[in-house]
Scaffold this active site. Structure first.
Site, mmCIF file in Angstrom:
data_model
loop_
_atom_site.group_PDB
_atom_site.id
_atom_site.type_symbol
_atom_site.label_atom_id
_atom_site.label_comp_id
_atom_site.label_asym_id
_atom_site.label_seq_id
_atom_site.Cartn_x
_atom_site.Cartn_y
_atom_site.Cartn_z
ATOM 1 N N TYR A 93 104.542 -3.580 124.333
ATOM 2 C CA TYR A 93 103.414 -2.883 124.962
ATOM 3 C C TYR A 93 102.135 -3.708 124.789
ATOM 4 O O TYR A 93 101.398 -3.942 125.757
ATOM 5 C CB TYR A 93 103.246 -1.494 124.331
ATOM 6 N N LYS A 131 99.787 -5.542 127.732
ATOM 7 C CA LYS A 131 98.379 -5.244 128.016
ATOM 8 C C LYS A 131 97.516 -6.505 127.897
ATOM 9 O O LYS A 131 96.543 -6.666 128.638
ATOM 10 C CB LYS A 131 97.874 -4.125 127.104
HETATM 11 N N1 LIG Z 1 96.745 7.377 126.191
HETATM 12 C C1 LIG Z 1 96.232 6.353 125.529
HETATM 13 O O1 LIG Z 1 95.883 6.457 124.330
HETATM 14 C C2 LIG Z 1 96.054 5.034 126.218
HETATM 15 C C3 LIG Z 1 95.305 4.051 125.550
HETATM 16 C C4 LIG Z 1 95.142 2.816 126.176
HETATM 17 C C5 LIG Z 1 95.690 2.592 127.411
HETATM 18 N N2 LIG Z 1 96.410 3.559 128.050
HETATM 19 C C6 LIG Z 1 96.948 3.271 129.381
HETATM 20 O O2 LIG Z 1 96.507 4.267 130.269
HETATM 21 C C7 LIG Z 1 97.418 4.354 131.382
HETATM 22 C C8 LIG Z 1 97.753 5.825 131.634
HETATM 23 O O3 LIG Z 1 98.458 6.290 130.482
HETATM 24 P P1 LIG Z 1 98.463 7.820 130.004
HETATM 25 O O4 LIG Z 1 98.065 7.803 128.581
HETATM 26 O O5 LIG Z 1 97.756 8.666 130.978
HETATM 27 O O6 LIG Z 1 100.049 8.083 130.039
HETATM 28 P P2 LIG Z 1 100.939 9.218 130.736
HETATM 29 O O7 LIG Z 1 100.324 10.565 130.564
HETATM 30 O O8 LIG Z 1 102.327 8.950 130.234
HETATM 31 O O9 LIG Z 1 100.837 8.853 132.290
HETATM 32 C C9 LIG Z 1 101.401 7.683 132.793
HETATM 33 C C10 LIG Z 1 101.445 7.773 134.292
HETATM 34 O O10 LIG Z 1 102.047 6.560 134.785
HETATM 35 C C11 LIG Z 1 103.105 6.947 135.661
HETATM 36 N N3 LIG Z 1 104.129 5.913 135.759
HETATM 37 C C12 LIG Z 1 104.927 5.413 134.790
HETATM 38 N N4 LIG Z 1 105.768 4.495 135.312
HETATM 39 C C13 LIG Z 1 105.488 4.425 136.646
HETATM 40 C C14 LIG Z 1 105.996 3.690 137.728
HETATM 41 N N5 LIG Z 1 107.030 2.838 137.576
HETATM 42 N N6 LIG Z 1 105.437 3.841 138.946
HETATM 43 C C15 LIG Z 1 104.420 4.712 139.120
HETATM 44 N N7 LIG Z 1 103.908 5.475 138.158
HETATM 45 C C16 LIG Z 1 104.443 5.324 136.926
HETATM 46 C C17 LIG Z 1 103.634 8.245 135.108
HETATM 47 O O11 LIG Z 1 104.424 8.920 136.068
HETATM 48 P P3 LIG Z 1 105.583 9.974 135.650
HETATM 49 O O12 LIG Z 1 104.901 11.296 135.450
HETATM 50 O O13 LIG Z 1 106.496 9.940 136.841
HETATM 51 O O14 LIG Z 1 106.241 9.467 134.401
HETATM 52 C C18 LIG Z 1 102.312 8.925 134.807
HETATM 53 O O15 LIG Z 1 101.753 9.447 135.979
HETATM 54 C C19 LIG Z 1 98.614 3.485 131.003
HETATM 55 O O16 LIG Z 1 98.525 2.251 131.666
HETATM 56 C C20 LIG Z 1 98.462 3.309 129.498
HETATM 57 O O17 LIG Z 1 99.073 2.128 129.033
HETATM 58 C C21 LIG Z 1 96.606 4.780 127.472
#
Ligand SMILES: NC(=O)c1ccc[n+]([C@@H]2O[C@H](COP(=O)([O-])OP(=O)(O)OC[C@H]3O[C@@H](n4cnc5c(N)ncnc54)[C@H](OP(=O)(O)O)[C@@H]3O)[C@@H](O)[C@H]2O)c1
Length: 233
Positions: free
Chosen positions: A158, A162
């Protein structure tokens, strides 16, 4: 002022959904991408937004989504590469090539595929903006700072995915000087990605994304920010 048109990948939940909600409330015309139609339709109806079937790992799905959007709109102003996965939490020595291919397919190859498909429609925008949702876990500086929780995290794939996304941001920003292309670190936010262990709310987690999505034409390009300001690479 003309309504700005935005597309958020992975917009059906978490940070993507909140980004869509906030942009919509600011008067944007919002499209969410969702890989699964039921989740996309349900989220779009809650947001009163549009949706596109878009799986970032699937070439045909991304091409079709771009074709659909270009039939409905004459341009795309803001693209948010938000879709991402955490991948396996196995120990480093147990990680397989397949594990690596899976995380990189979504977090790195996905945004490249999406940019390739949608940049043509963005070229007609007067202020095209791309936001890549990266992470402090991809920052060499932050992950080596003992004061930061990121230095304790052991998620090789991961974190490396990133770092790659942040570098892609810098390279694309240099290559496309008419665009604003920047990376956001949301910070540790309670979503499904981390089983809601993150300490921030989704509103806090989307502050940096919203700031970059709403940059004015004379705003910066090739920067990496969190909700407090510039992030070290
Ligand atoms: N949460 C944190 O603390 C955090 C911190 C830093 C960065 N981020 C980044 O923020 C972004 C959003 O994450 P989140 O925390 O909101 O996670 P999340 O709630 O798990 O949401 C992830 C989203 O990405 C979608 N997704 C996954 N694989 C996909 C694919 N192959 N094609 C299209 N959509 C896909 C998921 O769809 P499904 O519902 O179909 O699975 C969901 O809508 C990510 O890039 C993550 O790495 C998050």
């Amino acid at each position: 002022m003309t309504e700005r048109i935005a597309l958020i990948t992975g917009g059906n939940k978490g940070l993507g959904f909140e980004t869509a909600r906030r942009l919509k409330s600011m008067g944007f015309r919002v499209y969410i991408g969702a890989r699964e139609s039921e989740r996309g339709i349900e989220a779009a109806s809650r947001l009163n937004a549009e949706w596109l079937q878009l799986d970032v790992t699937d070439e045909e799905s991304v091409r079709d989504a771009a074709a659909q959007l270009s039939k409905r709109e004459n341009r795309l102003d803001v693209l948010i590469n938000n879709a991402g996965i955490a991948g396996t939490r196995k120990a480093a020595a147990e990680l397989t090539g397949e594990d690596a291919e899976s995380v990189f397919a979504t977090n790195v190859v996905g945004p490249v595929r999406v940019m390739n498909a949608f940049i043509p429609l963005m070229e007609t925008s007067t202020n095209p903006v791309i936001v890549n949702v990266s992470s402090g876990l991809g920052s060499f500086a932050i992950t080596q700072d003992p004061q930061r929780f990121e230095s304790q995290v052991r998620m090789p794939l991961y974190c490396a995915s990133k770092s790659a996304l942040t570098m892609l941001t810098l390279q694309y920003a240099r290559a496309l000087p008419n665009f604003h292309i920047n990376a956001a670190d949301p910070g540790y936010t309670a979503t499904d990605l981390n089983a809601h262990r993150g300490q921030q709310t989704v509103e806090e987690g989307t502050d940096a994304i919203i700031r970059l999505a709403t940059l004015p034409p004379d705003g910066p390009t090739g920067i990496f920010v969190d909700r407090h300001g510039l992030v070290l690479w």
